[in-house]
Design an enzyme around this catalytic site. Structure first.
Site, mmCIF file in Angstrom:
data_model
loop_
_atom_site.group_PDB
_atom_site.id
_atom_site.type_symbol
_atom_site.label_atom_id
_atom_site.label_comp_id
_atom_site.label_asym_id
_atom_site.label_seq_id
_atom_site.Cartn_x
_atom_site.Cartn_y
_atom_site.Cartn_z
ATOM 1 N N GLU A 1 0.850 -1.181 0.000
ATOM 2 C CA GLU A 1 0.000 0.000 0.000
ATOM 3 C C GLU A 1 0.896 1.245 0.000
ATOM 4 O OE1 GLU A 1 -2.729 0.451 3.269
ATOM 5 O OE2 GLU A 1 -3.769 2.093 2.274
ATOM 6 N N GLY B 1 2.936 2.603 10.770
ATOM 7 C CA GLY B 1 2.679 1.802 11.968
ATOM 8 C C GLY B 1 2.532 0.325 11.673
ATOM 9 N N ALA B 2 1.679 -0.010 10.716
ATOM 10 C CA ALA B 2 1.432 -1.411 10.396
ATOM 11 C C ALA B 2 0.596 -1.491 9.136
ATOM 12 C CB ALA B 2 0.697 -2.100 11.543
ATOM 13 N N MET B 3 0.414 -2.712 8.620
ATOM 14 C CA MET B 3 -0.282 -2.885 7.348
ATOM 15 C C MET B 3 -1.184 -4.108 7.393
ATOM 16 S SD MET B 3 -0.838 -1.738 4.379
ATOM 17 C CE MET B 3 -2.069 -2.570 3.387
ATOM 18 N N GLU B 4 -2.407 -3.922 6.883
ATOM 19 C CA GLU B 4 -3.480 -4.900 7.038
ATOM 20 C C GLU B 4 -3.544 -5.975 5.965
ATOM 21 O OE1 GLU B 4 -3.942 -1.571 6.229
ATOM 22 O OE2 GLU B 4 -5.558 -1.351 4.775
ATOM 23 N N ASN B 5 -2.436 -6.342 5.302
ATOM 24 C CA ASN B 5 -2.461 -7.359 4.249
ATOM 25 C C ASN B 5 -3.315 -8.557 4.668
ATOM 26 O OD1 ASN B 5 -0.107 -5.869 3.127
ATOM 27 N ND2 ASN B 5 0.896 -6.759 4.912
ATOM 28 N N HIS C 1 -6.690 -2.041 15.070
ATOM 29 C CA HIS C 1 -6.894 -1.295 13.821
ATOM 30 C C HIS C 1 -6.665 -2.196 12.600
ATOM 31 C CE1 HIS C 1 -6.704 2.408 11.280
ATOM 32 N NE2 HIS C 1 -5.919 1.636 10.559
ATOM 33 N N GLU C 2 -5.518 -2.853 12.574
ATOM 34 C CA GLU C 2 -5.211 -3.686 11.401
ATOM 35 C C GLU C 2 -6.175 -4.860 11.310
ATOM 36 O OE1 GLU C 2 -3.352 -2.145 9.496
ATOM 37 O OE2 GLU C 2 -2.480 -0.801 10.998
ATOM 38 N N HIS D 1 -9.458 -3.844 9.820
ATOM 39 C CA HIS D 1 -9.403 -3.641 8.375
ATOM 40 C C HIS D 1 -9.842 -4.897 7.619
ATOM 41 C CE1 HIS D 1 -7.896 0.295 7.403
ATOM 42 N NE2 HIS D 1 -6.727 0.165 7.999
HETATM 43 N N1 TRP Z 1 -3.077 0.928 5.688
HETATM 44 C C1 TRP Z 1 -2.124 1.129 6.747
HETATM 45 C C2 TRP Z 1 -2.943 1.394 7.992
HETATM 46 O O1 TRP Z 1 -3.443 2.416 8.232
HETATM 47 C C3 TRP Z 1 -1.201 2.278 6.502
HETATM 48 C C4 TRP Z 1 0.101 1.982 5.866
HETATM 49 C C5 TRP Z 1 1.008 1.106 6.274
HETATM 50 C C6 TRP Z 1 0.708 2.648 4.780
HETATM 51 N N2 TRP Z 1 2.124 1.180 5.505
HETATM 52 C C7 TRP Z 1 1.960 2.116 4.588
HETATM 53 C C8 TRP Z 1 0.300 3.654 3.951
HETATM 54 C C9 TRP Z 1 2.824 2.562 3.588
HETATM 55 C C10 TRP Z 1 1.145 4.113 2.952
HETATM 56 C C11 TRP Z 1 2.396 3.564 2.779
HETATM 57 O O2 TRP Z 1 -3.232 0.552 8.725
HETATM 58 ZN ZN ZN Z 2 -5.525 1.780 8.588
#
Ligand code: TRP
Ligand code: ZN
Length: 876
Positions: free
Chosen positions: A144, A284-288, A320-321, A324
């Site tokens: 993302e 912070g983190a990513m919701e893959n 949060h993640e 998502h």
């Molecule tokens: N979707 C992620 C969140 O809010 C945000 C995020 C994580 C992101 N890594 C990123 C956005 C890198 C842009 C680029 O939980």
């Molecule tokens: Zn988010």
């Protein structure tokens, strides 16, 4: 304004061959230009041959014409810095392709085809941390918003959903663990010490939710049984030495899963849920899907290394993640202009979760403080944008407090107007209608209208208008009623000179001071420019409690007496309103009327807050916090941060002096509370650090002694960090001793060393500039790790005497940083432009120095798209 840029000229690009070579600025992408993509991609097969310096990716896409789009034989596959090593259509190598800029254009004659493209990557050299990159010996991805196109050619847009199968091959010793989205369907050994794993994700998803991880990791495992009886295998993957710090994250996962079932009716939909902690991460983190990837900062926590705030941060981000999975993954976004559809809604969901897990009142006060200190300045500055923007050049720049936090406030207003039960009907309808789709903010609004029975036609303005509305309130008594006169205006923002009135829901109550009667709470709606509301009131000394619980994200101006504020600060039944009245007393004294009467009233309110036995320590600690510098600077036209800071410190010293006895009593009482993670014990620690900051302002030497004692006796990071923060701001010998001891004790723990950098960089020490310069040369400082960069330099941008030094040196340091960081990590570099964009709110001398640095950035050759966009908007 024109900034010189070098265009990328990838090899073999026939379309660019004749293009003029002169520099051009990155194009503007507009929401109104949205077109559905010409092709559908029902399935995607990815094969990764993983090597840190040379990874080969073979992508096989089934494509078919999209009946909903304008027909075209050309398939555009986005790329970013990639070269196609081979292109096949239906199993045969073809020449029917061309590069257009970074994109691969393939000509396809029929309705459906199979397209295969091979690319080669160097993850070890990927310092942007977007796409496939190396971190601490492992390989991982961040896709993302547009990182997938750095891995392979693909329609890298959120409205193209595909079912993925992923085969990972790599060295068994370097990468014993191979993870991707969904469920593992096969694994096995190969020749030459290699092995493979194959993953299948049954849920169609956009490319930004793709993820893989390969590394030498260990897992904390657990299990969750969903309401429907699905057994979910949970695993949190970390480096071996971090395993003991993962229990809190695992507890948080299970709490979040249960809460989403109970409160939003959302269940998990795979047999496995994996979380991986990565030390180098831009956000912070990513919701893959099924494979969340986290910054270690939001996974690892134990009592020795994490503060109470860190524990809550882990719990909130894990939730949060996880949330998502529905608000973002099962229902995703049609395009990036709809980002708040998933982020605003998911922030609201994580806020409500944390309210339920802890004290709802304290959580609300904290969230509003964050909104006001970060989002309000954004909304009143050159980077202001609506929660649904109309245009951008680089989407990474729009992961903002406006999209996230104001987005959450806007949805919270709908919830307030609908009521909790009808809001739940609305969200059920939204999820049912759009499951498996890429939706828009408009779809969400319509589901709330239909599900909750609201007319939101005027409310839609909240999505399109930037800027924080200013609401002015005044009252007059009129036979048995209180007439409340309300006005609203929203200031102009870039590209939006005129604003229309918006519906503003306000919870209000009218109390009577003389009889100490608390009025009943009611919800009123201000939806015109000017409006009168009549409230029943028979007393003679009204105290108006307005925007209770912060029902609307507005700035409130009211003509109110000190007596009224003092009453609200000490007697209001809404804890948020109490904190609000205290903040107002402080703003009034520090910014508008620095007289003795106002100061005495604040002293009285503080005394009552210390003495009040009806509130817990968590709330007490919260109420004892003065408004921060960023919020105070928002209250003045053009300010001098140095002077304002001195006034704020002066007030702290006065309070610490005047209430010294009460404060020391409270401190002693709180210090005797043994360590626990209970609300009571956390509250005690919060009260201690609040009090310590007042005592330090009043009597630095005495406070240093207390701090040194607190640090020596500490059996947890909250107390240790609290003490060190006080010492770091004082020019006393204890400072260096304690900093050195802290460093020695934690030198092998990067997250704690981040704290060590930040504590010094944000200190009120007069020589902070020199200290930051020296820390930048410290062997543990590196521009390659975003956490480390933020802990030194973001912390520094908050210092009135450092960043805002009258010489302009602080501004120059941040501009220097941006120029050095931009070629390494543009996304993180661009985040440092916003602090330099505040020049319009500063006194003339500093404003000119700040602008000078922005201009210097604008004149630099080869700025990234990210930094270019932020610099040009900030000068604008
Ligand atoms: N979707 C992620 C969140 O809010 C945000 C995020 C994580 C992101 N890594 C990123 C956005 C890198 C842009 C680029 O939980
Ligand atoms: Zn988010």
């Amino acid at each position: 304004m024109d900034i010189a840029r070098t265009p990328s000229t990838p090899d073999g690009n026939p379309h660019l061959a004749d293009a003029p070579p002169e520099p051009r600025e990155p194009p503007v992408i507009r929401r109104e230009d949205y077109q559905p993509f010409g092709w559908l991609v029902p399935t995607t097969h990815l094969a990764f041959d993983l090597e840190p310096e040379q990874t080969t990716v073979t992508a096989t896409l089934q494509v078919e014409r999209n009946p909903a789009a304008t027909p075209s034989p050309i398939l555009r596959l986005n790329g970013d810095g990639l070269k196609p090593l081979g292109v096949e259509v239906d199993g045969e190598p073809v020449n029917s392709w061309a590069m257009e800029g970074d994109d691969l254009m393939v000509t396809l004659p029929a309705e459906r085809h199979q397209v295969r493209v091979v690319t080669r990557l160097n993850p070890a050299e990927n310092s942007q941390l977007m796409g496939l990159y190396a971190s601490g010996g492992m390989l991982c991805t961040q896709c993302e918003a547009e990182g997938f196109r750095r891995i392979t050619f693909f329609p890298d847009r959120p409205d193209v959903l595909s079912t993925y199968t992923v085969r990972l091959t790599g060295d068994k010793h370097a990468f014993p663990v191979l993870l991707s989205n969904g469920n593992k369907v096969a694994e096995g050994a190969l020749a030459d010490g290699r092995h493979f794993a194959e993953w299948h994700d049954p849920w169609p998803k956009p490319s930004y939710l793709f993820a893989l991880v390969a590394g030498d990791l260990v897992a904390r495992r657990d299990r969750f049984v969903t309401r429907a009886g699905r057994q979910v295998e949970l695993a949190i993957w970390v480096a071996d030495e971090d395993l003991s710090r993962t229990q809190h994250a695992m507890d948080s996962v299970k709490q979040a899963m249960r809460w989403d079932e109970d409160v939003f009716g959302r269940e998990y939909d795979l047999d496995a849920f994996n979380i991986v902690a990565v030390g180098d991460f831009n956000m912070g983190a990513m919701e893959n899907k099924g494979l969340n990837i986290f910054n270690t900062k939001y996974v690892l926590a134990d009592v020795d290394t994490a503060t109470d705030g860190d524990f809550d941060g882990v719990q909130g981000v894990i939730a949060h993640e996880y949330f998502h999975n529905w608000s973002g993954n099962r229902v995703t976004c049609r395009d990036w202009f709809q980002l708040s559809l998933k982020e605003g809604f998911t922030v609201l969901r994580d806020q409500l979760f944390s309210e339920d897990m802890h004290s709802a009142a304290v959580k609300r006060i904290e969230d509003v403080r964050v909104l006001r200190s970060i989002q309000f300045p954004e909304d009143s500055g050159p980077l202001a944008h609506p929660i649904r923007p109309d245009s951008f050049r680089e989407i990474s720049n729009f992961y903002t407090a406006t999209i996230y936090n104001k987005g959450a406030e806007v949805i919270r207003m709908m919830r307030t107007m609908a009521g909790t039960a009808r809001f739940r009907v609305a969200t059920d309808l939204y999820f049912a209608r759009h499951d498996g789709e890429a939706a828009t903010c408009e779809d969400f609004i319509r589901a709330v209208e239909d599900g909750a029975g609201l007319d939101l036609s005027q409310f839609r303005l909240w999505y399109g208008q930037a800027g924080t509305p200013v609401v002015t309130a005044s009252t007059r008594g009129e036979n048995g009623e209180l007439v409340l006169s309300l006005r609203q205006t929203t200031p102009p923002t870039p590209g939006q000179p005129d604003k229309r009135p918006m519906p503003i829901p306000l919870k209000v109550a009218v109390h009577d001071r003389a009889s100490r009667t608390l009025g009943e709470e009611r919800l009123i709606l201000l939806d015109e420019a000017e409006q009168e509301v009549r409230l029943p009131f028979t007393g003679s000394t009204p105290a108006l409690s307005i925007n209770r619980g912060f029902t609307a994200p507005v700035s409130l101006r009211r003509d109110v007496s000190l007596d009224e504020l003092l009453f609200l600060a000490t007697c209001d039944d809404d804890p948020f309103s109490r904190s609000e009245a205290l903040q107002e007393l402080a703003v009034r004294h520090l910014v508008h009327r620095p007289d003795a009467a106002g100061r005495d009233a604040l002293g009285e309110a503080f005394r009552a807050t210390l003495a009040d036995e009806s509130i817990d320590d968590m709330l007490r600690g919260e109420l004892l916090m003065l408004p921060g510098m960023s919020y105070l600077m928002e209250q003045v036209e053009r300010g001098d941060p140095g002077e304002l800071h001195a006034r704020r410190e002066g007030l702290k010293a006065w309070l610490g002096d005047r209430l010294g006895d009460e404060m020391r009593d409270h401190y002693a009482r709180a210090a005797a509370v043994p360590f626990a993670l209970s609300a009571a014990a956390k509250g005690a620690r919060k009260v201690k650090s609040a009090i310590l900051s007042y005592l330090a302002a009043a009597d630095p030497k005495a406070a240093a002694l207390i701090a040194a004692e607190q640090s020596a006796a500490a059996d947890n990071m909250t107390d240790r960090q609290g003490a060190l923060m006080v010492l770091a701001g004082l020019d006393l010998p204890e400072r260096a001793e304690q900093l050195a001891a802290f460093f020695e004790r934690y030198r092998s723990n990067p997250l704690v060393i981040d704290k060590w950098f930040a504590i010094q960089a944000m200190s009120a020490h007069p020589l902070v500039i020199d200290q930051v310069r020296e820390l930048e040369r410290h062997p543990d400082f590196t521009l390659r790790n975003p956490n480390r960069v933020r802990s030194l330099f973001m912390a520094f941008t908050g210092t009135p005497q450092g960043f805002h030094a009258p010489s302009g040196e602080g501004y120059r340091m941040i501009a220097d940083l941006i120029l050095r960081l931009d070629p390494i990590n543009p996304q993180t570099a661009a985040r440092f432009v916003a602090p330099l964009g505040r020049w319009r709110r500063l006194e003339a001398g500093r404003a000119a120095l700040m602008r000078e640095q922005l201009q210097r950035l604008a004149d630099a050759p080869r700025l990234s798209r990210d930094t270019y966009e932020q610099v040009s908007r900030s000068l604008g």
